[in-house]
Design a protein around this motif. Sequence first.
Motif, PDB file in Angstrom:
ATOM      1  N   GLY A   1      26.368  14.426 -16.061  1.00 27.18           N
ATOM      2  CA  GLY A   1      26.466  13.945 -14.679  1.00 27.18           C
ATOM      3  C   GLY A   1      27.899  13.763 -14.239  1.00 27.18           C
ATOM      4  N   ILE A   2      28.753  13.226 -15.131  1.00 26.19           N
ATOM      5  CA  ILE A   2      30.163  13.032 -14.775  1.00 26.19           C
ATOM      6  C   ILE A   2      30.868  14.370 -14.587  1.00 26.19           C
ATOM      7  CG2 ILE A   2      32.361  12.155 -15.630  1.00 26.19           C
ATOM      8  CD1 ILE A   2      30.839   9.870 -16.950  1.00 26.19           C
TER       9      ILE A   2
ATOM     10  N   PRO B   1      27.900   8.200  -2.257  1.00 22.33           N
ATOM     11  CA  PRO B   1      26.656   7.758  -2.925  1.00 22.33           C
ATOM     12  C   PRO B   1      26.464   8.401  -4.297  1.00 22.33           C
ATOM     13  CG  PRO B   1      26.242   8.262  -0.622  1.00 22.33           C
ATOM     14  CD  PRO B   1      27.626   8.724  -0.915  1.00 22.33           C
ATOM     15  N   TYR B   2      26.856   9.694  -4.400  1.00 23.97           N
ATOM     16  CA  TYR B   2      26.690  10.378  -5.687  1.00 23.97           C
ATOM     17  C   TYR B   2      27.621   9.788  -6.745  1.00 23.97           C
ATOM     18  CZ  TYR B   2      26.199  14.148  -9.073  1.00 23.97           C
ATOM     19  OH  TYR B   2      25.952  14.871 -10.207  1.00 23.97           O
ATOM     20  N   LEU B   3      28.820   9.362  -6.332  1.00 23.50           N
ATOM     21  CA  LEU B   3      29.750   8.733  -7.262  1.00 23.50           C
ATOM     22  C   LEU B   3      29.151   7.440  -7.821  1.00 23.50           C
ATOM     23  CD1 LEU B   3      33.558   8.344  -6.837  1.00 23.50           C
ATOM     24  CD2 LEU B   3      32.198   6.330  -7.364  1.00 23.50           C
ATOM     25  N   TRP B   4      28.615   6.607  -6.951  1.00 28.04           N
ATOM     26  CA  TRP B   4      28.024   5.343  -7.402  1.00 28.04           C
ATOM     27  C   TRP B   4      26.783   5.597  -8.268  1.00 28.04           C
ATOM     28  CZ3 TRP B   4      29.296   0.158  -6.660  1.00 28.04           C
ATOM     29  CH2 TRP B   4      30.468  -0.062  -5.919  1.00 28.04           C
ATOM     30  N   TYR B   5      26.083   6.661  -7.950  1.00 32.70           N
ATOM     31  CA  TYR B   5      24.869   6.956  -8.710  1.00 32.70           C
ATOM     32  C   TYR B   5      25.201   7.504 -10.098  1.00 32.70           C
ATOM     33  CZ  TYR B   5      20.045   8.444  -9.502  1.00 32.70           C
ATOM     34  OH  TYR B   5      18.778   8.587 -10.006  1.00 32.70           O
ATOM     35  N   THR B   6      26.305   8.229 -10.220  1.00 34.35           N
ATOM     36  CA  THR B   6      26.644   8.890 -11.480  1.00 34.35           C
ATOM     37  C   THR B   6      27.301   7.943 -12.470  1.00 34.35           C
ATOM     38  OG1 THR B   6      26.933  10.999 -10.324  1.00 34.35           O
ATOM     39  CG2 THR B   6      27.919  10.810 -12.512  1.00 34.35           C
ATOM     40  N   LEU B   7      28.305   7.178 -12.003  1.00 35.82           N
ATOM     41  CA  LEU B   7      29.000   6.267 -12.909  1.00 35.82           C
ATOM     42  C   LEU B   7      28.090   5.088 -13.243  1.00 35.82           C
ATOM     43  CD1 LEU B   7      32.563   6.271 -11.313  1.00 35.82           C
ATOM     44  CD2 LEU B   7      31.658   7.703 -13.150  1.00 35.82           C
ATOM     45  N   ASP B   8      28.167   4.609 -14.491  1.00 37.97           N
ATOM     46  CA  ASP B   8      27.239   3.575 -14.953  1.00 37.97           C
ATOM     47  C   ASP B   8      27.876   2.201 -15.003  1.00 37.97           C
ATOM     48  OD1 ASP B   8      28.962   4.016 -16.989  1.00 37.97           O
ATOM     49  OD2 ASP B   8      27.453   4.069 -18.588  1.00 37.97           O
ATOM     50  N   ASP B   9      28.937   1.993 -14.249  1.00 34.34           N
ATOM     51  CA  ASP B   9      29.590   0.699 -14.255  1.00 34.34           C
ATOM     52  C   ASP B   9      30.160   0.437 -12.867  1.00 34.34           C
ATOM     53  OD1 ASP B   9      30.845  -1.523 -16.136  1.00 34.34           O
ATOM     54  OD2 ASP B   9      32.403  -0.879 -14.737  1.00 34.34           O
ATOM     55  N   THR B  10      29.981  -0.775 -12.368  1.00 41.85           N
ATOM     56  CA  THR B  10      30.413  -1.093 -11.013  1.00 41.85           C
ATOM     57  C   THR B  10      31.932  -0.996 -10.860  1.00 41.85           C
ATOM     58  OG1 THR B  10      28.521  -2.568 -10.731  1.00 41.85           O
ATOM     59  CG2 THR B  10      30.364  -2.850  -9.213  1.00 41.85           C
ATOM     60  N   ARG B  11      32.670  -1.471 -11.844  1.00 40.80           N
ATOM     61  CA  ARG B  11      34.138  -1.397 -11.752  1.00 40.80           C
ATOM     62  C   ARG B  11      34.600   0.054 -11.724  1.00 40.80           C
ATOM     63  NH1 ARG B  11      36.091  -6.143 -16.011  1.00 40.80           N
ATOM     64  NH2 ARG B  11      35.198  -7.909 -14.846  1.00 40.80           N
ATOM     65  N   ARG B  12      33.975   0.902 -12.562  1.00 39.71           N
ATOM     66  CA  ARG B  12      34.349   2.311 -12.551  1.00 39.71           C
ATOM     67  C   ARG B  12      34.020   2.956 -11.213  1.00 39.71           C
ATOM     68  NH1 ARG B  12      31.774   4.110 -18.393  1.00 39.71           N
ATOM     69  NH2 ARG B  12      33.113   2.783 -19.716  1.00 39.71           N
ATOM     70  N   SER B  13      32.914   2.556 -10.630  1.00 37.54           N
ATOM     71  CA  SER B  13      32.539   3.125  -9.334  1.00 37.54           C
ATOM     72  C   SER B  13      33.544   2.744  -8.255  1.00 37.54           C
ATOM     73  CB  SER B  13      31.133   2.641  -8.940  1.00 37.54           C
ATOM     74  OG  SER B  13      30.168   3.066  -9.886  1.00 37.54           O
TER      75      SER B  13
ATOM     76  N   GLY C   1      27.650   0.431  -1.759  1.00 36.93           N
ATOM     77  CA  GLY C   1      27.467   0.566  -3.197  1.00 36.93           C
ATOM     78  C   GLY C   1      27.092  -0.737  -3.862  1.00 36.93           C
ATOM     79  N   LEU C   2      27.820  -1.814  -3.498  1.00 32.05           N
ATOM     80  CA  LEU C   2      27.508  -3.116  -4.091  1.00 32.05           C
ATOM     81  C   LEU C   2      26.133  -3.610  -3.674  1.00 32.05           C
ATOM     82  CD1 LEU C   2      30.969  -4.916  -3.743  1.00 32.05           C
ATOM     83  CD2 LEU C   2      29.914  -3.996  -5.822  1.00 32.05           C
ATOM     84  N   THR C   3      25.786  -3.371  -2.405  1.00 33.75           N
ATOM     85  CA  THR C   3      24.476  -3.815  -1.929  1.00 33.75           C
ATOM     86  C   THR C   3      23.348  -3.082  -2.649  1.00 33.75           C
ATOM     87  OG1 THR C   3      25.396  -4.307   0.255  1.00 33.75           O
ATOM     88  CG2 THR C   3      23.009  -4.058   0.092  1.00 33.75           C
ATOM     89  N   ILE C   4      23.476  -1.746  -2.747  1.00 38.68           N
ATOM     90  CA  ILE C   4      22.431  -0.960  -3.409  1.00 38.68           C
ATOM     91  C   ILE C   4      22.366  -1.297  -4.903  1.00 38.68           C
ATOM     92  CG2 ILE C   4      21.729   1.381  -4.020  1.00 38.68           C
ATOM     93  CD1 ILE C   4      22.916   2.296  -1.358  1.00 38.68           C
ATOM     94  N   THR C   5      23.553  -1.491  -5.530  1.00 29.54           N
ATOM     95  CA  THR C   5      23.576  -1.837  -6.948  1.00 29.54           C
ATOM     96  C   THR C   5      22.906  -3.185  -7.184  1.00 29.54           C
ATOM     97  OG1 THR C   5      25.610  -0.596  -7.291  1.00 29.54           O
ATOM     98  CG2 THR C   5      25.066  -2.269  -8.924  1.00 29.54           C
ATOM     99  N   ARG C   6      23.211  -4.153  -6.311  1.00 28.61           N
ATOM    100  CA  ARG C   6      22.586  -5.482  -6.442  1.00 28.61           C
ATOM    101  C   ARG C   6      21.075  -5.380  -6.265  1.00 28.61           C
ATOM    102  NH1 ARG C   6      24.350 -10.783  -5.852  1.00 28.61           N
ATOM    103  NH2 ARG C   6      22.624 -12.131  -6.512  1.00 28.61           N
TER     104      ARG C   6
END
Length: 438
Positions: free
Chosen positions: A79-80, A109-121, A163-168
């Motif tokens: 994915g990355i 959106p694809y960036l937030w979906y692909t990376l598995d860490d909020t800080r990395r996103s 991103g933060l809202t969807i992640t939460r």
Amino acid sequence: MTHEPHGATSLERRLWLLAFGVVPLLIATTLVLMAGTERLRPDGGWGPARLLFGAACIAVVAVVWFVVGERAFDHRRTGIVCFVIVSTSLIVGMAVVPLLGITQALLFPYLWYTLDDTRRSILGSAIVCLLMAFALAAQDWPGSFLFQLLIEIVSFTISLVLGLTITRSYETSARHEHLIEQLRSTRADLAELSRVAGATAERERLSRELHDTLAQSLAGLSMLAEKSARELRRTSGLLGPGRPDVRDAIDAEAARVERITDLSRDSLAEIRAIIAESAPVTDHLATFEAALDRLVDRFRLETGIESRVVVDLGDQGLSRETEVVLLRCVQEGLANVRRHSGASAARLHVSTVAGHAVLRLEDDGRGFDPATAPTTGFGLPGLRERARTVGGSVDIVSAPGTGTRVVVRLPLEELGDEPGPSAVPPPITFHHPSTDGK
């Protein structure tokens, strides 16, 4: 704080296919058509070559997605890599055709979906925004860079909020799903405990009924048969040598009555074993050790089998459920010794070893072949089933003529610090006064 972007549902897979498979092809087709019209414009516009190059860049996105996009859902590294290729193609295309800047609505959106860490996103979004600002200002460098940078800062802010809202929301949904799964598991455990409690209550009721009816009747029958046999033997002795046929008939009848006596005693012993196995184990006793001592004392008095119990729990306490299961295992184990072993001595050892409560029951009886032991009934299979209800296990070591060792292991509940590993008790050596020293 992390979120898991992989293992997408079928709906998510279709939406991403639409975003990075179908939409890029439509944009590429549009750019190709625009390249044809650009040739007719007097000012030349962006120029056909640039538009065709932009179409090629965004077509790469669609091709990559159709080739490896499906695997990107299940493999984070894939994915990355897919994201790097897609973002590079789009940013290069933006540098030639600024119109492709609209694709950042898909890229974030694809960036937030692909990376598995909020800080990395967040860091990835900042880097992508900076690169897009450089790309979009390439045609008017450096005059429009500040303007493009401000636009990308707005895009980054919007990306961050969404991103933060969807992640939460995703994490909340995952927690709810986990709680629901725990609730289902707890309901299943409660149903199993209810079933076991009902079966235990029924066994205790039956044991009381057996004690009050059948056991008393067998005890009376045994006493009457024994008395009748004595009377017949006494009558046979009084006849003298003059009536051998009558004496022989009386002796034969006395032998039959004695067999009835033996059968009734054996049946009474079996009934008492069943009663001992099913009787309540806690009653009014305050401690686990007291209940265990009572079971062993009663077993020793009823069978005459030399019995000893050692409890070595250290500072580790046992939960009430673990205590009850251990006591039930002791009941069933002693019942098996009573009925089948022919032993003259039995030993019990209870300890804690590496996070488990360990019950070891050994006897010096006739032993048996565990491979041929019955797999149904209320003997050893019942012992295994009782341990299995709390996640425990039962190991049986035996052979004809060598006695039997039963080891029950039950996991301890994590009520505090992990118990230090006690020494595993070695096999018990039985000493018999009649044979020692020979």
